[in-house]
Scaffold this active site. Structure first.
Site, PDB file in Angstrom:
ATOM      1  N   GLU A  41       0.849  -1.199   0.000  1.00  0.00           N
ATOM      2  CA  GLU A  41       0.000   0.000   0.000  1.00  0.00           C
ATOM      3  C   GLU A  41       0.881   1.244   0.000  1.00  0.00           C
ATOM      4  O   GLU A  41       1.838   1.329   0.778  1.00  0.00           O
ATOM      5  CB  GLU A  41      -0.886   0.010   1.248  1.00  0.00           C
ATOM      6  N   THR A  71      -4.562   6.087   2.976  1.00  0.00           N
ATOM      7  CA  THR A  71      -4.933   7.412   3.489  1.00  0.00           C
ATOM      8  C   THR A  71      -5.952   8.089   2.574  1.00  0.00           C
ATOM      9  O   THR A  71      -5.829   9.263   2.231  1.00  0.00           O
ATOM     10  CB  THR A  71      -3.679   8.296   3.715  1.00  0.00           C
ATOM     11  N   LYS A 131      -9.985  -2.374   8.709  1.00  0.00           N
ATOM     12  CA  LYS A 131      -8.640  -2.052   9.205  1.00  0.00           C
ATOM     13  C   LYS A 131      -8.766  -1.585  10.656  1.00  0.00           C
ATOM     14  O   LYS A 131      -9.467  -0.611  10.937  1.00  0.00           O
ATOM     15  CB  LYS A 131      -8.045  -0.948   8.333  1.00  0.00           C
TER      16      LYS A 131
END
Length: 199
Positions: A41, A71, A131
């Site tokens: 990521e 993000t 997450k």
């Protein structure tokens, strides 16, 4: 649409390359892939991050690897990440508008949760992969407690994870742990390789 079962497969570790620039991101993505970590990521916060994401996506395509953009906190980032080639999205928190934008775009999203209310809301939005962030602040015990009322949730633990505590979270029922700076530490790489070989 690719889902997280396909993205993570059987590998319980992912790599997060935050703010590392194009060259370091390229080098560390190859380090991760060589180690056996499939999922990489690249958080998307600056123009340099977008360039890094595009390069890591290019390198991943050569090796048959899917790359995610992290993000993601604004709706407009969904199309930006897709245009850069991201196969999935990761958010630090849970924003229903961002989740819906990702769902409308047909790209899987992994939102951040830290409370039972956030887990319940995420599940109501049709998400099952979540997450848990920040994982070390929540602690490994959190996962045992949260699994009781929400057995259908599958967790990726991020935030403060490294080779020394990754096994603790995996043993607590976490499906995937995320590491970052550990990829630049030779001693941690060795321990991560041992962890991957044992799972």
């Amino acid at each position: 649409m690719t889902d997280f079962e396909q993205i993570f497969g059987r590998v319980p570790v992912m790599a997060i390359l935050r703010g590392m620039g194009v060259d370091r991101s390229a080098a560390l993505s190859n380090t991760a892939w060589d180690l056996g970590i499939d999922s990489v990521e690249v958080p998307l916060q600056t123009d340099e991050d977008e360039r890094a994401l595009r390069e890591v996506v290019r390198l991943g395509a050569e090796r048959g690897k899917l790359v995610g953009a992290g993000t993601i906190v604004r709706v407009e980032q969904v199309s930006q990440a897709q245009a850069a080639g991201a196969a999935y999205l990761v958010s630090p928190g849970l924003d229903p508008a961002v989740v819906r934008a990702a769902q409308d775009a047909g790209i899987p999203i992994l939102p951040g949760v830290a409370t039972p209310s956030e887990v319940q809301l995420a599940l109501s939005l049709g998400l099952t992969w979540l997450k848990a962030f920040p994982a070390t602040w929540l602690g490994a015990e959190w996962f045992g407690h949260i699994r009781g009322p929400f057995p259908q949730a599958t967790f990726v633990a991020t935030g403060g994870i490294n080779a020394s505590n990754a096994a603790e979270f995996l043993d607590a029922g976490v499906r995937v742990v995320a590491v970052g700076s550990a990829l630049e530490d030779a001693s941690q790489l060795e321990r991560l390789a041992e962890l991957l070989a044992s799972r």
